[in-house]
Design a protein around this motif. Structure first.
Motif, PDB file in Angstrom:
ATOM      1  N   GLU A  94      -4.773   6.834  13.263  1.00  0.00           N
ATOM      2  CA  GLU A  94      -4.365   5.976  12.142  1.00  0.00           C
ATOM      3  C   GLU A  94      -5.307   6.241  10.989  1.00  0.00           C
ATOM      4  O   GLU A  94      -6.513   6.179  11.147  1.00  0.00           O
ATOM      5  CB  GLU A  94      -4.432   4.494  12.533  1.00  0.00           C
ATOM      6  CG  GLU A  94      -3.344   4.055  13.462  1.00  0.00           C
ATOM      7  CD  GLU A  94      -1.975   4.053  12.825  1.00  0.00           C
ATOM      8  OE1 GLU A  94      -1.858   3.685  11.646  1.00  0.00           O
ATOM      9  OE2 GLU A  94      -1.001   4.445  13.516  1.00  0.00           O
ATOM     10  N   GLN A  95      -4.752   6.535   9.839  1.00  0.00           N
ATOM     11  CA  GLN A  95      -5.587   6.706   8.662  1.00  0.00           C
ATOM     12  C   GLN A  95      -6.113   5.365   8.213  1.00  0.00           C
ATOM     13  O   GLN A  95      -5.530   4.327   8.484  1.00  0.00           O
ATOM     14  CB  GLN A  95      -4.789   7.333   7.495  1.00  0.00           C
ATOM     15  CG  GLN A  95      -4.433   8.762   7.687  1.00  0.00           C
ATOM     16  CD  GLN A  95      -3.114   8.969   8.397  1.00  0.00           C
ATOM     17  OE1 GLN A  95      -2.307   8.053   8.501  1.00  0.00           O
ATOM     18  NE2 GLN A  95      -2.888  10.145   8.919  1.00  0.00           N
ATOM     19  N   LYS A  96      -7.257   5.428   7.507  1.00  0.00           N
ATOM     20  CA  LYS A  96      -7.808   4.197   6.928  1.00  0.00           C
ATOM     21  C   LYS A  96      -6.891   3.748   5.822  1.00  0.00           C
ATOM     22  O   LYS A  96      -6.327   4.530   5.088  1.00  0.00           O
ATOM     23  CB  LYS A  96      -9.210   4.460   6.361  1.00  0.00           C
ATOM     24  CG  LYS A  96     -10.238   4.781   7.409  1.00  0.00           C
ATOM     25  CD  LYS A  96     -11.596   4.996   6.770  1.00  0.00           C
ATOM     26  CE  LYS A  96     -12.621   5.400   7.780  1.00  0.00           C
ATOM     27  NZ  LYS A  96     -13.916   5.682   7.184  1.00  0.00           N
ATOM     28  N   ASP A  97      -6.737   2.431   5.691  1.00  0.00           N
ATOM     29  CA  ASP A  97      -5.918   1.887   4.606  1.00  0.00           C
ATOM     30  C   ASP A  97      -6.770   1.415   3.472  1.00  0.00           C
ATOM     31  O   ASP A  97      -7.818   0.957   3.562  1.00  0.00           O
ATOM     32  CB  ASP A  97      -5.043   0.737   5.111  1.00  0.00           C
ATOM     33  CG  ASP A  97      -3.882   1.257   5.951  1.00  0.00           C
ATOM     34  OD1 ASP A  97      -3.407   2.355   5.663  1.00  0.00           O
ATOM     35  OD2 ASP A  97      -3.481   0.555   6.887  1.00  0.00           O
TER      36      ASP A  97
ATOM     37  N   ILE B 283      -1.962   7.708   1.297  1.00  0.00           N
ATOM     38  CA  ILE B 283      -1.897   7.519   2.749  1.00  0.00           C
ATOM     39  C   ILE B 283      -0.529   6.968   3.134  1.00  0.00           C
ATOM     40  O   ILE B 283       0.107   7.445   4.080  1.00  0.00           O
ATOM     41  CB  ILE B 283      -3.042   6.600   3.224  1.00  0.00           C
ATOM     42  CG1 ILE B 283      -4.387   7.335   3.092  1.00  0.00           C
ATOM     43  CG2 ILE B 283      -2.807   6.126   4.655  1.00  0.00           C
ATOM     44  CD1 ILE B 283      -5.607   6.442   3.243  1.00  0.00           C
ATOM     45  N   GLN B 284      -0.051   5.976   2.394  1.00  0.00           N
ATOM     46  CA  GLN B 284       1.246   5.375   2.700  1.00  0.00           C
ATOM     47  C   GLN B 284       2.391   6.371   2.485  1.00  0.00           C
ATOM     48  O   GLN B 284       3.346   6.400   3.258  1.00  0.00           O
ATOM     49  CB  GLN B 284       1.457   4.104   1.867  1.00  0.00           C
ATOM     50  CG  GLN B 284       0.500   2.980   2.208  1.00  0.00           C
ATOM     51  CD  GLN B 284       0.473   2.658   3.689  1.00  0.00           C
ATOM     52  OE1 GLN B 284       1.502   2.522   4.341  1.00  0.00           O
ATOM     53  NE2 GLN B 284      -0.731   2.568   4.244  1.00  0.00           N
ATOM     54  N   LEU B 285       2.294   7.189   1.449  1.00  0.00           N
ATOM     55  CA  LEU B 285       3.307   8.220   1.195  1.00  0.00           C
ATOM     56  C   LEU B 285       3.410   9.182   2.377  1.00  0.00           C
ATOM     57  O   LEU B 285       4.508   9.554   2.797  1.00  0.00           O
ATOM     58  CB  LEU B 285       2.959   9.019  -0.061  1.00  0.00           C
ATOM     59  CG  LEU B 285       3.440   8.485  -1.389  1.00  0.00           C
ATOM     60  CD1 LEU B 285       2.762   9.228  -2.536  1.00  0.00           C
ATOM     61  CD2 LEU B 285       4.952   8.626  -1.496  1.00  0.00           C
ATOM     62  N   CYS B 286       2.274   9.588   2.878  1.00  0.00           N
ATOM     63  CA  CYS B 286       2.263  10.515   4.014  1.00  0.00           C
ATOM     64  C   CYS B 286       2.856   9.859   5.254  1.00  0.00           C
ATOM     65  O   CYS B 286       3.654  10.478   5.966  1.00  0.00           O
ATOM     66  CB  CYS B 286       0.846  11.022   4.273  1.00  0.00           C
ATOM     67  SG  CYS B 286       0.278  12.155   2.986  1.00  0.00           S
ATOM     68  N   LYS B 287       2.495   8.606   5.509  1.00  0.00           N
ATOM     69  CA  LYS B 287       3.054   7.892   6.663  1.00  0.00           C
ATOM     70  C   LYS B 287       4.572   7.784   6.536  1.00  0.00           C
ATOM     71  O   LYS B 287       5.309   8.082   7.476  1.00  0.00           O
ATOM     72  CB  LYS B 287       2.452   6.488   6.767  1.00  0.00           C
ATOM     73  CG  LYS B 287       1.070   6.448   7.356  1.00  0.00           C
ATOM     74  CD  LYS B 287       0.581   5.012   7.454  1.00  0.00           C
ATOM     75  CE  LYS B 287      -0.830   4.957   7.988  1.00  0.00           C
ATOM     76  NZ  LYS B 287      -1.335   3.574   8.054  1.00  0.00           N
TER      77      LYS B 287
ATOM     78  N   LEU C 279       4.240  12.981   7.179  1.00  0.00           N
ATOM     79  CA  LEU C 279       3.337  14.105   6.931  1.00  0.00           C
ATOM     80  C   LEU C 279       2.051  13.843   7.700  1.00  0.00           C
ATOM     81  O   LEU C 279       1.509  12.738   7.660  1.00  0.00           O
ATOM     82  CB  LEU C 279       3.047  14.261   5.434  1.00  0.00           C
ATOM     83  CG  LEU C 279       4.267  14.515   4.555  1.00  0.00           C
ATOM     84  CD1 LEU C 279       3.832  14.612   3.089  1.00  0.00           C
ATOM     85  CD2 LEU C 279       5.021  15.765   4.978  1.00  0.00           C
ATOM     86  N   LYS C 280       1.565  14.835   8.393  1.00  0.00           N
ATOM     87  CA  LYS C 280       0.361  14.684   9.214  1.00  0.00           C
ATOM     88  C   LYS C 280      -0.871  14.787   8.316  1.00  0.00           C
ATOM     89  O   LYS C 280      -1.329  15.880   7.991  1.00  0.00           O
ATOM     90  CB  LYS C 280       0.350  15.734  10.314  1.00  0.00           C
ATOM     91  CG  LYS C 280       1.484  15.539  11.308  1.00  0.00           C
ATOM     92  CD  LYS C 280       1.411  16.534  12.428  1.00  0.00           C
ATOM     93  CE  LYS C 280       2.546  16.396  13.399  1.00  0.00           C
ATOM     94  NZ  LYS C 280       2.568  15.180  14.158  1.00  0.00           N
ATOM     95  N   LEU C 281      -1.385  13.631   7.923  1.00  0.00           N
ATOM     96  CA  LEU C 281      -2.515  13.554   7.000  1.00  0.00           C
ATOM     97  C   LEU C 281      -3.832  13.442   7.758  1.00  0.00           C
ATOM     98  O   LEU C 281      -3.989  12.574   8.619  1.00  0.00           O
ATOM     99  CB  LEU C 281      -2.367  12.348   6.069  1.00  0.00           C
ATOM    100  CG  LEU C 281      -3.524  12.115   5.101  1.00  0.00           C
ATOM    101  CD1 LEU C 281      -3.610  13.245   4.075  1.00  0.00           C
ATOM    102  CD2 LEU C 281      -3.370  10.764   4.403  1.00  0.00           C
ATOM    103  N   ILE C 282      -4.753  14.320   7.404  1.00  0.00           N
ATOM    104  CA  ILE C 282      -6.131  14.218   7.873  1.00  0.00           C
ATOM    105  C   ILE C 282      -6.915  13.662   6.700  1.00  0.00           C
ATOM    106  O   ILE C 282      -7.096  14.341   5.685  1.00  0.00           O
ATOM    107  CB  ILE C 282      -6.687  15.593   8.309  1.00  0.00           C
ATOM    108  CG1 ILE C 282      -5.877  16.133   9.485  1.00  0.00           C
ATOM    109  CG2 ILE C 282      -8.173  15.472   8.654  1.00  0.00           C
ATOM    110  CD1 ILE C 282      -6.215  17.562   9.870  1.00  0.00           C
ATOM    111  N   ASP C 283      -7.305  12.404   6.817  1.00  0.00           N
ATOM    112  CA  ASP C 283      -8.041  11.741   5.748  1.00  0.00           C
ATOM    113  C   ASP C 283      -9.534  11.820   6.056  1.00  0.00           C
ATOM    114  O   ASP C 283      -9.964  11.503   7.153  1.00  0.00           O
ATOM    115  CB  ASP C 283      -7.579  10.295   5.575  1.00  0.00           C
ATOM    116  CG  ASP C 283      -7.630   9.480   6.862  1.00  0.00           C
ATOM    117  OD1 ASP C 283      -7.468  10.060   7.957  1.00  0.00           O
ATOM    118  OD2 ASP C 283      -7.837   8.260   6.773  1.00  0.00           O
TER     119      ASP C 283
END
Length: 180
Positions: free
Chosen positions: A177-180, A135-139, A143-147
């Motif tokens: 915001e993706q979950k951390d 998740i952090q790498l994508c942020k 990169l538009k991450l759909i988690d």
């Protein structure tokens, strides 16, 4: 046994040990082995016909899934005419990144690339740490991450599609915001 039945209903297919081990709300397959002698016995006790980990899940369009979650997600994409790639390396999109991380899926939607990760197994320190790192790498790399998580698969294919579209719209508006 009720949790196995719930997982079957969420996935739309009989779960395998892999599916049980990935799902956060189902006990690990070892719990079923201890209680019922084997995971297959537990499936049978829940009045289901066992499905082998070795027989691949293949969508009507001939694409192979690695888990029940992937299978359901692929069915949703195919049903909605969304083209996708599986297992693309992070290094294709992140310069100088040498680890062998792979996205579960990449899709092009409204001329924008989205990266999908299905984080189905929670409460495992090593897995959670890797999920957080992804998740952090994508942020960091925009990169538009759909988690997605196991609870996201509880509905039908339309529910899954609507969730994905909702996450895309939130990203377009800068709110997701993706979950951390």
């Amino acid at each position: 046994l009720e949790k196995l039945i719930d997982l079957k209903n969420d996935l739309g297919i009989v779960p395998t040990q892999i599916d049980a081990n990935i799902c956060e709300y189902v006990p690990h397959s070892s719990v079923y082995r201890k209680r019922f002698g084997s995971f297959v016995n537990a499936i049978k006790m829940a009045n289901m016909t066992p499905r082998s980990n070795k027989s691949p899940l293949i969508t009507p369009k001939g694409n192979k899934a690695l888990s029940g979650y992937e299978y359901k997600f692929m069915l949703m994409l195919e049903e909605n005419g969304i083209e996708y790639d599986k297992e693309e390396l992070y290094s294709k999109y992140i310069k100088y990144f040498e680890r062998k991380y792979r996205f579960d899926f990449t899709i092009m939607y409204n001329e924008t690339m989205y990266f999908i990760e299905i984080f189905g197994m929670n409460f495992n320190d090593k897995y959670d740490k890797r999920a957080h790192e992804k998740i952090q790498l994508c942020k960091k790399n925009n990169l538009k991450l759909i988690d997605l998580y196991s609870e996201d698969f509880k509905g039908n294919l339309d529910d899954l599609y609507n969730l994905m579209i909702s996450k895309i719209k939130q990203m377009e508006e800068g709110l997701h915001e993706q979950k951390d």
